[in-house]
Design an enzyme around this catalytic site. Structure first.
Site, PDB file in Angstrom:
ATOM      1  N   GLY A 169      16.407  30.248 104.979  1.00 34.52           N
ATOM      2  CA  GLY A 169      17.334  29.828 103.937  1.00 34.52           C
ATOM      3  C   GLY A 169      18.841  29.964 104.546  1.00 34.52           C
ATOM      4  O   GLY A 169      18.913  30.565 105.839  1.00 34.52           O
ATOM      5  N   CYS A 170      19.669  29.449 103.921  1.00 30.53           N
ATOM      6  CA  CYS A 170      21.026  29.199 104.503  1.00 30.53           C
ATOM      7  C   CYS A 170      21.507  30.736 104.709  1.00 30.53           C
ATOM      8  O   CYS A 170      22.152  31.192 105.630  1.00 30.53           O
ATOM      9  CB  CYS A 170      21.878  28.349 103.687  1.00 30.53           C
ATOM     10  SG  CYS A 170      21.816  28.433 101.981  1.00 30.53           S
TER      11      CYS A 170
END
Lengths: 381, 381, 381, 381
Positions: free
Chosen positions: C184-185
């Site tokens: 994920g970011c």
């Protein structure tokens, strides 16, 4: 940035065109056999937005390597200290233009303000290829220059030599030029659709109404109250009504196409966006011409061009669709008023409207494929 | 919000005009003796942006108090749960419009989508004063309505009764109206400058080119991909070319002023701003008329108006200068092309372009000073 | 777009690394002899922002050519009709994932929403290399998955096989992986600085306070009221307090580094920007450790990395400095409170935080230089 | 602006509180019998954003009328020429502060930069009430002033007299003050939630981590490259890490509440928004205290306050919900880490964080209802 990477580290890209379109085939025929980064580039005025954009574009250019960066007020600083987004690049520090050694430079991008540029270019070695991004060599008539810029032209002989760098229109001349006057952003977005249509007598050259919208980067990086975030965000306003300095450049190009004097209505607007430009152009059709005629002509005229794109019928171009890229997207729409048409044209003002077109021109001047280093897709969202 | 303040707490403002201008004196003569918050207001469609703007404006209105809020899809919710910025207000919860008891309502603002509005208004008690912010009663010709909105008009008898609520132009009729069709945002910004000029034969009614720019709130609060932040920020695009539904409304108003059919070129653009609207209007001067004539006429025409302001000569109006306020600022500029002029007009699309003008109209209809509750200065920056 | 260019037109770029750093030399050793665009790529879920970003990045990739694009709700449409900024690309139309023929695909980027992804990947031919950008294979413990995502894991055997794709940390495992779970970011921006520091016992793994700020593109292209321009512009707010689904992923990575359970304080904020992410991380120094120790360790740890950059001392990273690029810039600062440090880390959430890192991983999996197709400089301004 | 309206035109509003809450009843008891616009106000430094915000707020104030506007560099200009959004106001032209005649002034808002303010205030007639919006009188210890502002305090005797103007906390002292030091924006947003909680021993005063986010207007209207639209839009960055000048002011207030020295971790971030401020505050609960205890205490502490609002449980405050208004909305949330809590607090930095609180203070000092002229609802969207 604090990188332990060896300062000798270099990564280069060789872009090879294998396209099969006529345009591209023509590129192929140039048979580039150039060593990597063998063309030595100087960027004069590297501390502004057009200068930094040149640096960004050249980072992936296989043949052009930067050997000189000048910025008088930032002399002694690294590019990364002025533009942290470029800090990963291994480049010479910026120096004052007077301290630059042009013996190791083959070509320069001149990103200096208008007014000072004529004398600086006059002083450069004659062997250099030059793309000038200022307005100093765009107007063929030096009286026009004096009238619009408030000072006499200081290099009339260079003016005679300069070729106007609207690539898709003046490609043949640009190829052989030593000094190219890179077009302004508004004139690029406006002439690309209008010049072919006027030449083909499809629209009238009278009563051309241009309502243009620009991002703020067009105003440069100078600290001005009017360009503060708080003064620009969440609003729009017109500026330079009747008096914007791009007017004579636009009218010069259209007049050449029309073979007669042209006076346009040109009203630019400043918008809350960093990059991007739209020209909404309201024109009268020539007798007998239809909107479809206009579309068809532009389609044929630009069909072999990589960077000028006619949208599908009814497709509205957005500035977001060209952000960060060298594309110009245009389209033609019917007007509710009979006998009129609406032409929309969008570019990224810093790329096709400045540094991208400048690189396109220098590629041409150096005999390499015109799209070298320019094959970035738009950044969206 | 979680406030322990007594739910009975109320703060009210009595705004008294002591201005000495003719317009204002006229307000004075109305001699308001109304008890505080004595006019009971219903807001139909309170969960959209024009509805919430009505609530914002009424918070400081001395005579108008909200007794009914409807929002079918949010029935049962408080205004604060839908619009947290209004959570400090002590207001009735939202209910479905069919559940509303209009026996304790004197006037309604109808903020519903077009199409549904005609039947809802038809069903309202006849004694209510109504300002309808939808497009459902703006077009006098019900055939025009059917053509542009794709369905037959469902309340032709109400259409005949409806008064078009462009306050400064139709004030006399509005005063006596029961049902006012509040103008669209684009038509407001365009008609305010053009109607007086056309009536005075100072500009030609042919070839009027309108390039308009709007903030995104004009598109409402509906969840649409096209209006996501990521799709709007940092760019501009035209939309609704030749087919925007405000066209017939604009042409109706200009035709009435010209006493003949008028067809305009109208191209709206969507901009990265929440509020604000600019219309850049390119016109042909009537024979013999000058830009100064236009300015002088607008100056005289609007000199007693509080909310319509002619800028000083050469002063460019910005949308930021009217944000959050009921002002329309306009100005006229010379064009480079002889015989033409450029007219710029800015409003806040949610205030003068919607809820503010609606309140101005209801004030008039209720016989109280027109500016009551509307004396907010613009919010800048 | 309406282009007469031959649909066979193709332009490709061969990027060759000639860097002299150990990392780069290692790339050199791979001696790529791959024919142009010879690796056939499928992009599943091409109508979202991470899908379109994959397409953008692959446009300049010499070896990866897209042969399949899926998007169930946009099946039958061209990429240009869904993403006009990609209209210049000559790509297959989008199809439903069930209609895709994977016999001409060597590797896929899976850009589908979590929840649906497990079954789709389970059904893919076993010979495909897969980089999954969803959250469906990020959590090693399938009970964690069920707890945070509200449904049982549907492919536990694939979960056991999946390698977590935080490239700089798990490079060795990624090289040999068939299925990579792309991080994920937020977890990318947080783990890149914290994992090396925790492993080296330079910071305590207790009381790590993370205040993160994200651009809106992280929320995807779905039409939600909360992500409208009008709801996002000119403001900030926290969201997902204590419950954001990236929490277990962050804690999993830090726990592995700490060799013990880690619980973090994580508060994300949504900002008016399309791209970009900053994590401001407030940590306690391990006994005896100094801010300079932290900087020195990160400097050594990342000195051969192209995409992870430690800023110079005191240099504050901006999200603008990485926009559109695959860089992560980080730095460490002293805190006013003794024994604490402040760590800042910025990425472009769509590039290093999603599609860029995914491409970096697939490059690794295919045995080609990790930076292939990723050498874009940041777009500023 | 070019308005033919009589320059004598004046519109005034009398705001009368009829609320039934204890706080409001207390306002009622003041029984204002003041003639309209009878208090003569000077605004020193009217050409900056806090000055123009004072003018905006006073436009609807029934008792305060502006008689003097100073702005040294804009002397001789009208307010409308410097702030076109205020052009509809009939106000005296700006003059140099040295040319101001204070004989017709009862109270001043001093909106000048720190450093110059001490001497200017020293020179004012002793009978004036003064609210100083600069930092020059906020720090009780003049050694602290010298340390953080780099110059010796030039009016120590005034410093002893000055009352710190955090209205809800120091109301009693402010009522009787002659000189009020209006708090900074960050300190306002931080102290309003923290001071009551520290005083009540509900949170520990150690290890308070403050991650604050501000709109750009806090940086003023000065032309700086760093605040250009192009440098701010679409990104975020931290600044002033460990060294922001609001630190000693925050620590002074918290230390007074804690009755012991307090050192905070304070990291401000600059955001692409013109107005608005959020402080995200990460705290350790005092032994035995719960998040609900914190909420309950703040609820009781502020329940009679109009401008400080505790959100409902779990309701996240947005800066958009207070834009243009004098509200502070706060809330408390559990943290994932046991024994910790997250406190969010939002204000409009130009209103409650500057000019609004200044007006609130002067209302108090003049014995009129504290909310006079401040009953604007937030402007959203």
């Amino acid at each position: 940035m604090d990188r332990a990477k060896s300062s000798k580290a270099r990564k280069v890209c060789v872009c090879k065109s294998v396209a099969f379109t006529p345009q591209s085939l023509q590129y192929e025929k140039t048979k580039v056999q150039m060593p990597e980064k063998s063309v030595r580039i100087g960027v004069l005025g590297a501390s502004g937005y057009t200068g930094s954009e040149i640096v960004r574009l050249l980072a992936n250019h296989p043949y052009f390597g930067i050997t000189v960066l000048t910025a008088d007020r930032k002399a002694g600083q690294s590019i990364g200290s002025v533009f942290p987004h470029l800090a990963t690049q291994h480049l010479p520090d910026m120096i004052a233009v007077n301290d630059a050694d042009f013996s190791n430079v083959d070509a320069v991008f001149c990103c200096l303000p208008h007014g000072t540029t004529q004398e600086i270019i006059k002083a450069l070695p004659k062997g250099l290829k030059i793309v000038d991004l200022s307005a100093d060599f765009r107007l063929r008539d030096i009286d026009d220059y004096e009238k619009w810029y408030g000072q006499p032209h200081r290099a009339p002989e260079l003016q005679r030599e300069a070729v106007y760098g609207l690539t898709e229109i003046y490609r043949t001349d640009i190829k052989d030029a030593r000094l190219v006057a890179n077009p302004g952003c508004y004139p690029t977005s406006i002439q690309l659709p209008l010049v072919p249509l006027i030449k083909a007598n499809l629209i009238r050259s009278e009563n051309i109404i241009i309502d243009a919208k620009s991002g703020v980067s067009g105003a440069g990086r100078g600290a001005k109250e009017a360009n503060l975030y708080t003064e620009i965000a969440e609003g729009i306003h017109s500026y330079g009504i009747t008096g914007h300095r791009h007017v004579p450049e636009i009218e010069q190009g259209l007049a050449e196409a029309a073979n007669s004097k042209v006076t346009v209505s040109f009203t630019p607007h400043l918008m809350p966006m960093s990059r991007g430009m739209q020209s909404s152009i309201y024109v009268e059709l020539a007798p007998g011409a239809s909107v479809e005629d206009l579309r068809q002509h532009l389609k044929v005229f630009y069909e072999n061009e990589e960077f000028v794109v006619l949208g599908k019928e009814k497709e509205v171009p957005h500035t977001r669709h060209v952000r960060g890229s060298n594309y110009c997207i245009m389209n033609v729409f019917p007007d509710r008023i009979t006998g009129r048409a609406i032409i929309l044209s969008v570019i990224d003002n810093l790329v096709k409207g400045a540094s991208g077109q400048a690189l396109q021109n220098l590629n041409l001047m150096m005999g390499i494929p015109e799209n070298t280093g320019l094959t970035y897709l738009p950044l969206f969202p």
